[in-house]
Design a protein around this motif. Sequence first.
Motif, mmCIF file in Angstrom:
data_model
loop_
_atom_site.group_PDB
_atom_site.id
_atom_site.type_symbol
_atom_site.label_atom_id
_atom_site.label_comp_id
_atom_site.label_asym_id
_atom_site.label_seq_id
_atom_site.Cartn_x
_atom_site.Cartn_y
_atom_site.Cartn_z
ATOM 1 N N GLY A 30 0.777 -1.228 0.000
ATOM 2 C CA GLY A 30 0.000 0.000 0.000
ATOM 3 C C GLY A 30 0.807 1.275 0.000
ATOM 4 N N GLU A 31 2.123 1.187 -0.135
ATOM 5 C CA GLU A 31 2.950 2.399 -0.113
ATOM 6 C C GLU A 31 2.654 3.311 -1.295
ATOM 7 N N CYS A 32 2.411 2.733 -2.469
ATOM 8 C CA CYS A 32 2.107 3.551 -3.647
ATOM 9 C C CYS A 32 0.778 4.283 -3.477
ATOM 10 N N VAL A 33 -0.173 3.618 -2.826
ATOM 11 C CA VAL A 33 -1.470 4.251 -2.543
ATOM 12 C C VAL A 33 -1.271 5.445 -1.623
ATOM 13 N N ARG A 34 -0.416 5.256 -0.639
ATOM 14 C CA ARG A 34 -0.192 6.289 0.371
ATOM 15 C C ARG A 34 0.470 7.536 -0.212
ATOM 16 N N VAL A 35 1.417 7.361 -1.152
ATOM 17 C CA VAL A 35 2.174 8.523 -1.633
ATOM 18 C C VAL A 35 1.528 9.219 -2.831
ATOM 19 N N CYS A 36 0.547 8.588 -3.459
ATOM 20 C CA CYS A 36 -0.066 9.207 -4.642
ATOM 21 C C CYS A 36 -0.724 10.528 -4.253
ATOM 22 N N GLY A 67 -4.642 10.721 -5.184
ATOM 23 C CA GLY A 67 -5.539 9.636 -4.791
ATOM 24 C C GLY A 67 -5.938 8.737 -5.940
ATOM 25 N N GLN A 113 -5.406 3.208 -6.205
ATOM 26 C CA GLN A 113 -6.288 2.573 -5.234
ATOM 27 C C GLN A 113 -6.085 1.056 -5.266
ATOM 28 N N CYS A 141 5.403 6.930 -6.925
ATOM 29 C CA CYS A 141 5.038 5.527 -6.694
ATOM 30 C C CYS A 141 6.184 4.583 -7.034
#
Length: 226
Positions: A61-67, A70, A73, A103
Motif C-alpha cells: 500500500g505504499e504507492c497508494v499512500r504517496v499518490c 488519490g 487505489q 510511486c
Amino acid sequence: STTPSSAYDPSRRQFFYTIGAGILGAAMLKFVPQVLGKVKSLLRPPGSTDSTIESKCIRCGECVRVCPTGAIQPAASVAAWEDTWTPQLVMRQGYCDYSCNACGKICPSGAIQPLELEQKRLFIIGKAQIDESRCIPFVQGVECTVCEEACPVPGKAIKLSLETVTNIYGEQSTVLIPRVQRGHCIGCGICETKCPVYGEAAIRVYTSSETGQTGQGNGQQRRGNR
C-alpha cells in the motif's frame, strides 16, 4: 501432570491455523483465475505492467499512500482474484500527476519500476476515449473545453475542432469538439478526473486490450519531443 510444552495454547494453535489458511489461500489465488479468467483490465501505475504487479507486488500500500491525487487505489471488486489489493489507477477519483513519479520511487519490491520524471512522462498508461453519447458538445451542442485545457502533454493530446453537430433535441449547431490525438495520449487521466459530466465521465482512459488497439498499450513508452 501436564508439562508446559504440551499445555493447551490457543494462541499457538491459532498461529498454525493462520499459516495453513494462508498457504491454502495462496494456492487458491493461483487456481481460481484459471477457471474464472480476468474480470476487467486494470490501469496500472506508470513503471508497471500486469506481469510485474502480479509477480512482484506485496500489497504493502505504499504507492497508494504517496499518490498525491488519490488516483492509485487497491483493486477490489473489479479485479480477478490474483489482482486483489494490487494497485490500480481510478481516474475518475484522481489522475496520474504529470510531474510526479513517487510511486516508482517508493515501491519496495520492484513491482513499479522507478522512472526518471522524463521517462515517466512518456510512459503509456492507456488511451483516452470520448463517449459522444455523454460529451456535452455532442449532446447539448454547447462548448466544453475542460479536457483540452487540462491536458498536460506538450502539444496537447486533445485537440479542438470546429464541427457541426446535432444535439439530443435535433438542433444543429457549430461548436468546438474535443478529439483525442491517440499518438500523443499517455493516459494520465486528468481529462477523466476533470470532466464536468455528472457520474461517469464522458472521456475515459482505457487499456489497449479494452480499446482493441495494439502497440500503444500498458507498459510502453511513446516517442516525443523532450
